[in-house]
Write a protein that holds these residues in place. Structure first.
Motif, PDB file in Angstrom:
ATOM      1  N   LEU A 167      12.998  41.520  49.517  1.00 25.93           N
ATOM      2  CA  LEU A 167      12.882  40.185  48.930  1.00 25.93           C
ATOM      3  C   LEU A 167      12.413  40.284  47.481  1.00 25.93           C
ATOM      4  O   LEU A 167      12.916  39.580  46.598  1.00 25.93           O
ATOM      5  N   VAL A 170      15.322  41.410  45.377  1.00 22.32           N
ATOM      6  CA  VAL A 170      16.251  40.322  45.057  1.00 22.32           C
ATOM      7  C   VAL A 170      15.681  39.438  43.953  1.00 22.32           C
ATOM      8  O   VAL A 170      16.373  39.039  43.015  1.00 22.32           O
ATOM      9  N   ALA A 222      13.652  33.615  46.272  1.00 19.90           N
ATOM     10  CA  ALA A 222      13.178  34.882  46.839  1.00 19.90           C
ATOM     11  C   ALA A 222      11.665  35.017  46.715  1.00 19.90           C
ATOM     12  O   ALA A 222      10.995  35.499  47.639  1.00 19.90           O
ATOM     13  N   SER A 225      10.214  32.799  49.324  1.00 22.43           N
ATOM     14  CA  SER A 225      10.494  33.360  50.649  1.00 22.43           C
ATOM     15  C   SER A 225       9.506  34.467  50.981  1.00 22.43           C
ATOM     16  O   SER A 225       9.077  34.614  52.134  1.00 22.43           O
TER      17      SER A 225
END
Length: 287
Positions: A167, A170, A222, A225
């Motif tokens: 993550l 990204v 991201a 998240s």
């Protein structure tokens, strides 16, 4: 020798280490708490720092060496050290070799996964400099290359890789691609003239800026998240909110009709983003 080293550091924009190094430290910290429930050791801090210095110095020096002919033809870059004759090819090659030696040494001091991944990292550090010659996806390949930094920090701390690390990968990849697309708007006409590939040269400035915005949306998603899928707390969440606001502000500085603030958007704003994310990640674990 000191004068030559100073020229090389100016050439590779050593101060731009601030873009990737904080995210490498984020990976180091998050990985250490994920696996060990504690702060990284002093040895891990030192060798991750050495690895970052060696990898980035080698990559940027290679980039300047590979692009020397292109830089000489671009008025914006013609005064860089190699095309301007301030440093020789032999001197920069020696610096690249020394940088890779530092990088390899650091990997061996960390763990075996770091060693096994060396060929992959070296490939991206070298390959991305060629991509502008054949694909407008070059910005995203650069993003992948810089996003290896947090993965490297995570591997340095844990000897493994986990979903949270990807993550962060990204987030950094699309953050980098977004600001690199903005930066490339300066060279649209030159890139078209000499046959180089970029999003602005391929799709125009307006669509390029839209692509940059979209990339930063992915990066922001991201980052948030990571908050929801890990044990990070409210302090990290505040840092992610601030970083998102900075990215939004960054896009308010440039438009299709006014690119005069590209350098402010590229250098200042993105340096702040990386430092904010590191500071608030550290603050989260402290508090």
């Amino acid at each position: 020798m000191l004068r030559k080293i100073k020229i090389i550091f100016e050439m590779i924009k050593f101060e731009h280490t601030i873009f990737a190094l904080p995210f490498a430290y984020m990976g180091l910290i998050l990985g250490s708490f994920e696996i060990n429930g504690s702060w990284p050791t002093l040895s891990q801090w030192i060798w991750v720092t050495v690895a970052m210095f060696g990898a980035r110095s080698a990559a940027m020096s290679l980039n300047r060496l590979i692009d020397a002919t292109i830089d000489k033809r671009n008025p914006r870059t013609a005064e860089r050290a190699i095309p301007a004759g301030l440093i020789s090819y032999l001197e920069i090659i020696v610096f690249i070799i020394v940088s890779f030696v530092l990088f390899f040494t650091a990997a061996f001091q960390l763990n075996m996964l770091a060693v096994y991944l060396l060929p992959v990292v070296v490939f991206f550090l070298t390959f991305y400099s060629y991509t502008k010659r054949f694909t407008w996806l070059c910005h995203f390949i650069l993003g992948m290359t810089i996003a290896i930094a947090p993965l490297g920090g995570w591997v340095g701390a844990t000897g493994g890789l986990h979903p949270e690390a990807f993550l962060l990968f990204v987030a950094v990849m699309f953050w980098t691609a977004g600001f690199d697309i903005i930066y490339a708007t300066q060279d649209v006409e030159h890139d078209k003239e000499v046959g180089l590939y970029s999003v602005p040269a391929r799709f125009g400035v307006k669509r390029a800026l839209q692509t940059a915005r979209g990339s930063h949306v992915v990066s922001i998603v991201a980052l948030f998240s990571l908050f929801f899928l890990s044990e990070l707390g409210v302090v990290y969440f505040i840092g992610a909110c601030i970083s998102a606001a900075i990215m939004i502000y960054e896009h308010s500085l440039v438009s299709e009709s006014d690119l005069s603030n590209v350098n402010v958007a590229f250098f200042t704003m993105n340096g702040i983003v990386s430092m904010v994310m590191l500071a608030f990640t550290i603050g989260d674990f402290i508090l």
